[in-house]
Enzyme design. Structure first.
Site, short mmCIF file in Angstrom:
data_model
loop_
_atom_site.label_atom_id
_atom_site.label_comp_id
_atom_site.label_asym_id
_atom_site.label_seq_id
_atom_site.Cartn_x
_atom_site.Cartn_y
_atom_site.Cartn_z
N ARG A 1 1.70 24.59 -57.17
CA ARG A 1 1.93 23.95 -58.48
C ARG A 1 1.38 22.54 -58.35
O ARG A 1 2.01 21.70 -57.72
CB ARG A 1 3.43 23.86 -58.78
CG ARG A 1 4.13 25.17 -58.83
CD ARG A 1 5.63 25.03 -59.03
NE ARG A 1 6.23 26.34 -58.87
CZ ARG A 1 6.25 27.26 -59.83
NH1 ARG A 1 5.78 26.99 -61.02
NH2 ARG A 1 6.77 28.45 -59.60
N CYS B 1 8.20 29.45 -63.13
CA CYS B 1 7.27 28.93 -64.15
C CYS B 1 7.92 28.95 -65.53
O CYS B 1 7.76 28.02 -66.32
CB CYS B 1 5.99 29.76 -64.19
SG CYS B 1 5.04 29.68 -62.67
#
Ligand code: BEZ
Length: 224
Positions: A138, A61
């Site tokens: 995601r 991330c």
């Protein structure tokens, strides 16, 4: 469009996996973010990429946010906002952005929403069924200026998204809207588009060769 105009999130439906699809209207919401309160409908009139990330302070991330922040001007040039979301608190977001700035010299200026109850994440299918957080996926939604979902991607937590591919998808959507053309495989901005195949038998018979009635690539500076 399968949802009604400006359809708000219905909490009664958020226990099930979102059935949002391309051409659905993106459910509206209001939330706290790192730039203050934000509303999805405030982005009407511009493109928006809304995406979830598994958690703050995680390695993949962190790389995604650094790369997106570095290309923020490119998204802006395409009149596209970026909006991130995770279950982490606003203060966790602040601490993470501060770390990213101090360690990597990059300021993330697009909003990151806190979604502690997962009401937004569930409505958008960003949470795997049965999960209590959004750590597994995601998810990315490309939302057009009228608030309609035009593309979506879903990656596992251990594979980071490609910022160039997000920009390419956005530009492909904008270009096909502007020209009515079709973006072929591996299309890049500036390259030729395809024309829609002929739907007239007379044109099919009149075509120069067997292929040219349906695979029509024209060199018109990227226009069909
Ligand atoms: C990461 O961003 O590095 C990550 C997050 C959740 C699970 C696995 C990796």
């Amino acid at each position: 469009m399968r949802n009604g105009m400006n359809a708000p999130i219905d909490p009664a439906r958020t226990e099930i996996h979102s059935g949002l699809r391309i051409a659905d209207r993106a459910p509206d919401f209001e939330a706290r973010s790192t730039i203050g309160p934000v509303k999805l409908s405030d982005y009407r009139g511009r493109w928006l990429i809304l995406f979830s990330h598994p958690a703050d302070f995680t390695p993949v991330c962190t790389t995604e946010f650094i790369e997106l922040a570095k290309r923020a001007d490119d998204f802006e040039r395409l009149d596209c906002g970026l909006m991130a979301l995770s279950v982490d608190s606003l203060f966790a977001h602040f601490a993470w952005l501060r770390m990213i700035r101090d360690q990597f010299g990059v300021e993330v200026r697009f909003p990151i929403i806190e979604d502690p109850t997962l009401v937004i994440g569930r409505a958008y299918g960003m949470v795997a069924p049965g999960d209590n957080d959004s750590a597994a996926v995601r998810t990315t939604y490309f939302i057009d200026p009228s608030g309609v979902i035009r593309a979506m991607t879903s990656y596992p937590a251990n594979v980071g998204r490609s910022t160039p591919e997000m920009l390419r998808t956005l530009e492909a959507l904008q270009t096909i809207d502007a020209t009515g053309g079709l973006a072929p495989a591996n299309w890049s901005p500036g390259e030729d588009l395809l024309k829609a195949p002929s739907n007239s038998l007379d044109e099919v018979y009149a075509a120069e060769d067997e292929m040219s009635w349906f695979l029509r690539r024209e060199d018109q500076g990227g226009k069909p």
